[in-house]
Structures are given as structure tokens and as C-alpha cells.
Design a protein around this motif. Sequence first.
Motif, PDB file in Angstrom:
ATOM      1  N   ASP A 260      72.410  47.526  28.529  1.00 15.21           N
ATOM      2  CA  ASP A 260      71.907  48.636  29.355  1.00 15.21           C
ATOM      3  C   ASP A 260      71.891  48.297  30.849  1.00 15.21           C
ATOM      4  O   ASP A 260      71.487  49.130  31.667  1.00 15.21           O
ATOM      5  CB  ASP A 260      70.520  49.092  28.899  1.00 15.21           C
ATOM      6  N   THR A 261      72.325  47.089  31.219  1.00 15.76           N
ATOM      7  CA  THR A 261      72.460  46.738  32.631  1.00 15.76           C
ATOM      8  C   THR A 261      73.825  46.080  32.848  1.00 15.76           C
ATOM      9  O   THR A 261      74.315  45.350  31.980  1.00 15.76           O
ATOM     10  CB  THR A 261      71.357  45.765  33.111  1.00 15.76           C
ATOM     11  N   LEU A 262      74.420  46.351  34.008  1.00 18.54           N
ATOM     12  CA  LEU A 262      75.722  45.763  34.328  1.00 18.54           C
ATOM     13  C   LEU A 262      75.797  45.483  35.828  1.00 18.54           C
ATOM     14  O   LEU A 262      75.753  46.417  36.633  1.00 18.54           O
ATOM     15  CB  LEU A 262      76.862  46.711  33.934  1.00 18.54           C
ATOM     16  N   PRO A 263      75.892  44.219  36.228  1.00 20.69           N
ATOM     17  CA  PRO A 263      76.056  43.898  37.647  1.00 20.69           C
ATOM     18  C   PRO A 263      77.429  44.347  38.142  1.00 20.69           C
ATOM     19  O   PRO A 263      78.448  44.074  37.492  1.00 20.69           O
ATOM     20  CB  PRO A 263      75.943  42.366  37.689  1.00 20.69           C
ATOM     21  N   PHE A 264      77.466  45.011  39.290  1.00 19.14           N
ATOM     22  CA  PHE A 264      78.713  45.465  39.901  1.00 19.14           C
ATOM     23  C   PHE A 264      78.713  45.032  41.363  1.00 19.14           C
ATOM     24  O   PHE A 264      77.855  45.444  42.137  1.00 19.14           O
ATOM     25  CB  PHE A 264      78.832  46.983  39.779  1.00 19.14           C
ATOM     26  N   ILE A 265      79.680  44.168  41.710  1.00 16.57           N
ATOM     27  CA  ILE A 265      79.768  43.630  43.059  1.00 16.57           C
ATOM     28  C   ILE A 265      81.130  44.018  43.628  1.00 16.57           C
ATOM     29  O   ILE A 265      82.130  43.325  43.413  1.00 16.57           O
ATOM     30  CB  ILE A 265      79.583  42.094  43.067  1.00 16.57           C
ATOM     31  N   PRO A 266      81.223  45.137  44.364  1.00 15.72           N
ATOM     32  CA  PRO A 266      82.525  45.657  44.797  1.00 15.72           C
ATOM     33  C   PRO A 266      83.099  45.005  46.044  1.00 15.72           C
ATOM     34  O   PRO A 266      84.254  45.269  46.392  1.00 15.72           O
ATOM     35  CB  PRO A 266      82.241  47.144  45.055  1.00 15.72           C
ATOM     36  N   ALA A 267      82.357  44.159  46.741  1.00 12.67           N
ATOM     37  CA  ALA A 267      82.800  43.637  48.036  1.00 12.67           C
ATOM     38  C   ALA A 267      83.864  42.552  47.913  1.00 12.67           C
ATOM     39  O   ALA A 267      83.905  41.811  46.934  1.00 12.67           O
ATOM     40  CB  ALA A 267      81.605  43.093  48.812  1.00 12.67           C
ATOM     41  N   PHE A 268      84.695  42.444  48.946  1.00 10.82           N
ATOM     42  CA  PHE A 268      85.709  41.396  49.079  1.00 10.82           C
ATOM     43  C   PHE A 268      85.705  40.974  50.554  1.00 10.82           C
ATOM     44  O   PHE A 268      86.589  41.355  51.329  1.00 10.82           O
ATOM     45  CB  PHE A 268      87.085  41.931  48.667  1.00 10.82           C
ATOM     46  N   PRO A 269      84.708  40.190  50.949  1.00  9.50           N
ATOM     47  CA  PRO A 269      84.534  39.863  52.370  1.00  9.50           C
ATOM     48  C   PRO A 269      85.751  39.229  53.035  1.00  9.50           C
ATOM     49  O   PRO A 269      85.977  39.449  54.231  1.00  9.50           O
ATOM     50  CB  PRO A 269      83.350  38.885  52.354  1.00  9.50           C
ATOM     51  N   LYS A 270      86.537  38.438  52.289  1.00 10.20           N
ATOM     52  CA  LYS A 270      87.691  37.759  52.896  1.00 10.20           C
ATOM     53  C   LYS A 270      88.698  38.734  53.499  1.00 10.20           C
ATOM     54  O   LYS A 270      89.437  38.371  54.414  1.00 10.20           O
ATOM     55  CB  LYS A 270      88.400  36.887  51.854  1.00 10.20           C
TER      56      LYS A 270
END
Length: 419
Positions: A107-117
Amino acid sequence: MVKLLIIADDFTGALDTGVQFAAKGAQTLVVTDLNYDFHTEEHPVDVLVMVAETRHLSPRKAYEMVYNTAKRAVEAGVRYLYKKTDSALRGNIGSELTALMDAAEVDTLPFIPAFPKINRITQEGIHYIDGIPVAQSVFGQDPFEPILYSAVAELLAQQTPVPIVLHSRREKGKKLPPGIQVFDAETDADLEDISKELGPQGLRFSAGCAGFATVLAELLDLTGPAPQMPKFVEPLFIACGSVNPVTILQMNTAEKAGFPRVNLNPVQKLERTWVDSEAADEAIRQWMVQVKESQRFILDVNDPEGTEDTADYVRAHELTSEELRVKISNNLAALMKKLLDSGLKATLLCTGGDTLMALMQAMEVTALKPLEEMATGVVATTFDYRGNTYHMISKSGGIGEENLLIELAKQLSSKAYWR
């Protein structure tokens, strides 16, 4: 046994994510076969990247494809699953994240969309490309899949009923309520902090682009001896299937620097009968001569600057944007196959996931091995075709600096990547 499965929405994204693990020594394979046997012992694989090609599907079809693949992996005992998404938020992200949650029964899902490079960050829930909200960037003007929302929660909400929970970097240690957890990130250090905060257990099922994949390898202990780069053949043959302004600028810059460039006309790139004609055979002979003489060559699907030949052809033949996209990819792939069958010996550079997928399908190649990044998001790979091993460089349309092609040609001519 596969330790980590990455489900990618397109081919170039699969490679630039998989290479993050390959570069750290994990045995990594990128495949187009969604029925790949997770228990196979033919090739020892730590990280398997499946090219699901869901970006251009309907949200429902994308959901079904991701759900079925993820469910099969969970049942096979694959420990970690990562849903690779586009760093510019293109595609069916909401439905695909929901599919992963449903398949994994979480019921939880981490989503990290960033690509700082590559200057793609998420700040206060807004996604930015080079400091510009993504919907106002060049990706908001994309002719095939324009991004309409810069707020990640608003974009996801178009395709999923799952609650969206935003996490600012100022709110560390916050308990995760049910929902898709969208994490802000502006630097590589932020990505590392998020990975440490969630830990291996919290990242059994997660999502993001190639940016967050860079920290997963260390966290999940998917490392080993660094891969050895092979000897690259010096001629650089560029197959440009991208209409992204970033890639077009790179092609224009390379042409001004002396790269021979052929812009395919509408008949050449849209009519399959031309590919099989004597005229095509003669064109290929001429291109092969130019490659040999110049050691670099561009075959481009874009119209010459200032012309609208393709737009006129599309109107005259009443083609949809989807028909246009598919026909161009398939014709360029068929031409590339004929070039290889005619004896082309070169390092290939392929821009655009559609083109790469079409080329692999034309050659009936189902697996590639990522080796190393030659620049951020620019991936060196190897594959076998008709008893020969070929080396290819791939990138998505929106990746790279203006002089990228010139720098890559210099690297090959200087043998900087010959080991």
C-alpha cells in the motif's frame, strides 16, 4: 537467480538505468522478452532490465503489462523490483506505479523522479527540467507526448486513484502513510539520503528514473568487478530517430563541424516499399562510401532546417501522429539492418527509444549488455547479430550537451575507449 528486476517504459531508459548497475560490477542484462525465465542459468544475472515499451500504450494496457510482469517476478521470488520511469515524466506513470503496487500487494511505494546529474529535479512536488517546470519545457511541446502537468501529484492523479503523498527534503523521518510517496530531490546527495532513510526493506518495491538507480546498486549490494570495455570500431554511424529539439541541435552542431548528414525524405522514411527498392540499395552503397571516407555519418529522420516536407506528406496522406511515429521508426530500423547486412563495420549511435526497439526487432535481437556510460545518459552496449558482435551507443532524445556527438567522435578517434 535475478536479484533485482527493473521494468522500463522504453529502450533507451532501460539501458541508461541498467548501466548504473553494470558500471558497479553487477551482472546486468537488458531484454525485450517479457517472458524471460527468471530462473534461467544460461546467463548469470544479478540485475535484469525488461523493456516493456509501455510509453505509447493506453493507460489500461500499460497497467496490464506492468502488472503481469511484476506479478510473475514476485511469484518467482525476485527480491527487489524497480519501476523505471521517464525523467521528464512522459508515459503512463500513474497507471504503471499502481500496477506495481497491486502486483506486489503493497500500500506504499516510494517514487523518486529526479535525475540531478542532468538538471532534472523535484522541488516542493514540482518537476523541473533545467530550472523550468517540465510542462513549460521542450517536453511540454513534444509532438507525440507533451507533458501537461509540472506538479507530480497532479500528473499521477490523471491515471490513478491511489493517494499521492509529497515528501519535502525538510521533512526527514516522516512516517509513510498509504499511497505513492513522491520524494523531492535536487542533488545526488538527496538521492543518497532518501535511499539510506528508506533502507533495503523500504526499497523492495520502488520507482524512479536512472537517477535513483545510481544509489540502489550500493544500497542493495549489487556490485562486483568493473566491466572491461571492448575495442570500439572507429567509424561512428549515427541513426537519429528523435525529433527532440535537444537532439536536433546536436545534429546541426555536428554537421557544422563536418559530419556528413543525410536527411531522409518522406518517401524514404515513411514508405516501406522504398526500403526494398533498388534506389535504397544504391543509397546504401553511397552512404557506405561516405562512412569509410569520413569515419562519421548521420542518418537523420528530421527534415532539413527550414523545410516542412514531412508535415506536407502527413497532411496529404492523412497520417495520425502514432502512424507517423511507427512508420519512421520501422523504416529507419529496416535501413539500419540493411546497412549491417551489407557489411557496415562501425560503432552505432542510436537516438530515441522507438528507433532502438524497432532496430532490435528488425534484427530479432532480444538481449543487450550495458557496459558503461560514456557521458551521463549516454550508454555503451554490446549485442550479437548473425555471428558478429556489435557495439552501440544509445541515448534518449532529450539527453546531452550541444557538442555531444563531436566529443563522442573524438573519444573514438583518440581510442580513449579502446582497452
